[in-house]
Design an enzyme around this catalytic site. Structure first.
Site, mmCIF file in Angstrom:
data_model
loop_
_atom_site.group_PDB
_atom_site.id
_atom_site.type_symbol
_atom_site.label_atom_id
_atom_site.label_comp_id
_atom_site.label_asym_id
_atom_site.label_seq_id
_atom_site.Cartn_x
_atom_site.Cartn_y
_atom_site.Cartn_z
ATOM 1 C CB SER A 10 -0.894 0.024 1.241
ATOM 2 O OG SER A 10 -1.448 1.325 1.385
ATOM 3 C CG HIS A 35 -3.762 -1.783 -1.561
ATOM 4 N ND1 HIS A 35 -4.794 -2.679 -1.764
ATOM 5 C CD2 HIS A 35 -4.158 -1.001 -0.523
ATOM 6 C CE1 HIS A 35 -5.767 -2.443 -0.886
ATOM 7 N NE2 HIS A 35 -5.402 -1.424 -0.118
ATOM 8 C CG ASP A 37 -5.084 1.956 1.260
ATOM 9 O OD1 ASP A 37 -6.034 1.167 1.153
ATOM 10 O OD2 ASP A 37 -3.955 1.624 1.658
ATOM 11 C CG MET A 39 -8.709 6.656 2.786
ATOM 12 S SD MET A 39 -7.882 6.700 4.381
ATOM 13 C CE MET A 39 -6.842 5.231 4.249
ATOM 14 C CG HIS A 68 -9.163 -0.412 -0.014
ATOM 15 N ND1 HIS A 68 -8.532 -0.641 1.191
ATOM 16 C CD2 HIS A 68 -10.495 -0.487 0.253
ATOM 17 C CE1 HIS A 68 -9.442 -0.822 2.138
ATOM 18 N NE2 HIS A 68 -10.636 -0.721 1.595
ATOM 19 C CG MET A 70 -11.371 2.563 2.485
ATOM 20 S SD MET A 70 -9.797 2.668 3.359
ATOM 21 C CE MET A 70 -8.672 2.746 1.974
ATOM 22 C CG MET A 139 -11.113 -3.710 5.546
ATOM 23 S SD MET A 139 -9.644 -3.240 4.625
ATOM 24 C CE MET A 139 -8.748 -2.268 5.845
ATOM 25 N N GLY A 144 -9.083 3.441 7.302
ATOM 26 C CA GLY A 144 -8.920 4.881 7.496
ATOM 27 C C GLY A 144 -7.482 5.295 7.737
ATOM 28 C CG PHE A 145 -6.216 6.373 10.379
ATOM 29 C CD1 PHE A 145 -5.846 7.689 10.080
ATOM 30 C CD2 PHE A 145 -7.482 6.133 10.880
ATOM 31 C CE1 PHE A 145 -6.732 8.733 10.286
ATOM 32 C CE2 PHE A 145 -8.378 7.183 11.095
ATOM 33 C CZ PHE A 145 -8.000 8.489 10.800
ATOM 34 N N GLY A 146 -3.141 3.883 8.119
ATOM 35 C CA GLY A 146 -2.097 2.874 8.133
ATOM 36 C C GLY A 146 -1.525 2.741 9.534
ATOM 37 N N GLY A 147 -0.716 1.711 9.707
ATOM 38 C CA GLY A 147 0.021 1.553 10.953
ATOM 39 C C GLY A 147 -0.789 1.085 12.142
ATOM 40 C CG ASP A 179 -5.770 -3.371 3.431
ATOM 41 O OD1 ASP A 179 -4.731 -3.007 4.009
ATOM 42 O OD2 ASP A 179 -6.458 -2.614 2.718
ATOM 43 N N GLY A 180 -4.336 -4.637 6.512
ATOM 44 C CA GLY A 180 -4.317 -3.974 7.807
ATOM 45 C C GLY A 180 -3.429 -4.690 8.801
ATOM 46 N N GLY A 181 -2.304 -4.066 9.128
ATOM 47 C CA GLY A 181 -1.416 -4.653 10.131
ATOM 48 C C GLY A 181 -0.723 -5.924 9.668
HETATM 49 C C1 DX5 Z 1 -6.355 1.102 5.862
HETATM 50 C C2 DX5 Z 1 -5.823 0.728 4.498
HETATM 51 C C3 DX5 Z 1 -4.659 -0.225 4.498
HETATM 52 C C4 DX5 Z 1 -3.499 0.245 5.309
HETATM 53 C C5 DX5 Z 1 -2.382 -0.725 5.291
HETATM 54 O O1 DX5 Z 1 -7.451 1.932 5.704
HETATM 55 O O2 DX5 Z 1 -6.835 0.134 3.738
HETATM 56 O O3 DX5 Z 1 -4.286 -0.549 3.174
HETATM 57 O O4 DX5 Z 1 -3.046 1.471 4.875
HETATM 58 O O5 DX5 Z 1 -1.379 -0.195 6.057
HETATM 59 P P1 DX5 Z 1 -0.643 -1.019 7.202
HETATM 60 O O6 DX5 Z 1 -0.033 -2.194 6.505
HETATM 61 O O7 DX5 Z 1 0.313 -0.053 7.753
HETATM 62 O O8 DX5 Z 1 -1.709 -1.458 8.171
HETATM 63 ZN ZN ZN Z 2 -6.303 -0.782 1.710
#
Ligand code: DX5
Ligand code: ZN
Length: 227
Positions: A10, A35, A37, A39, A68, A70, A139, A144-147, A179-181
């Site tokens: 991503s 990927h 993201d 938003m 993706h 959102m 998910m 909404g957020f990475g990390g 997707d996510g973490g």
């Molecule tokens: C969250 C996104 C993810 C996210 C992945 O809304 O859809 O793609 O950014 O980031 P990490 O791998 O840092 O969770």
């Molecule tokens: Zn995503």
């Protein structure tokens, strides 16, 4: 039969001031997909980029781009994302009143259609659109957020959807993505639950040895866990 393991970094975690170089590094580093993201500040409490950013990066690589979305009402702007160079659009049923129509519309534009479920959305939400999708995304964080931290409580849902796909005889046609973490500490469990495509932002862009090493590590862990 399950489809191949794929790594989809991503670019949400990339350096936005150097987006083109970051995409090039992913391609050189062995990514399978890029990927994006997207938003809108309505469906999720964050805003990222529009299709012009994707379009600007499209000439850099032949890798497939997946968006993706959102966003509320993904159908309204689906053509813009396809025109910008995305070969797959991933939409949330939580944001679409007419999910079935939206997926059909995406296919009519010549793109792959995919559906993505928030953590609280049950697996059954995709049961009656399986004939319209090439990929289901689960998910493992709230979007909404990475990390954010991976939610292992989603693994039974991943397994449930894997069984649904396989029972429908579609295991060789539909990918199951998470997707996510996702990182070195979580990808094996997600694989064992049944996923075969892995989105990773922080784990790829924050890896101390660089994106190529991160992608290789993730692929090796998932491949071994898939047995
Ligand atoms: C969250 C996104 C993810 C996210 C992945 O809304 O859809 O793609 O950014 O980031 P990490 O791998 O840092 O969770
Ligand atoms: Zn995503």
């Amino acid at each position: 039969m399950t489809r191949p393991i794929q790594i989809s970094p991503s670019v949400l975690a990339a350096d936005a001031a150097r987006m083109g170089e970051e995409v090039a590094a992913l391609a050189a580093g062995g990514a399978d997909i890029v990927h994006w993201d997207v938003m809108d500040g309505v469906f999720v409490p964050n805003i990222t980029f529009g299709p012009h950013v994707v379009e600007a990066c499209r000439p850099i690589t032949d890798l497939p781009f997946e968006a993706h979305l959102m966003v509320q009402d993904a159908c309204a702007f689906a053509d813009r994302w396809v025109d910008a160079g995305c070969s797959r659009l991933i939409v949330h049923p939580e944001a679409e009143v007419h999910l079935h129509r939206t997926l059909g519309h995406i296919r009519s534009l010549g793109a792959s259609a995919a559906v993505v479920l928030n953590p609280s959305t049950p697996a059954i939400a995709i049961r009656h659109v399986l004939d319209l999708v090439d990929l289901v995304l689960v998910m493992t964080v709230n979007p909404g957020f990475g990390g954010q931290s991976y939610l292992p409580t989603m693994e039974p849902k991943i397994a449930e959807i894997r069984a649904m796909i396989d029972d429908a005889g579609l295991g060789d046609q539909i990918d199951l993505e998470v997707d996510g973490g996702v990182g070195a500490d979580t990808i094996e469990a997600a694989t064992r639950a049944g996923a075969n495509v892995f989105v990773a932002g922080s784990a790829v862009f924050n890896h101390p040895d660089g994106v190529a090493a991160a992608i290789t590590e993730l692929r090796e862990l998932a491949t071994a866990a898939a047995g």
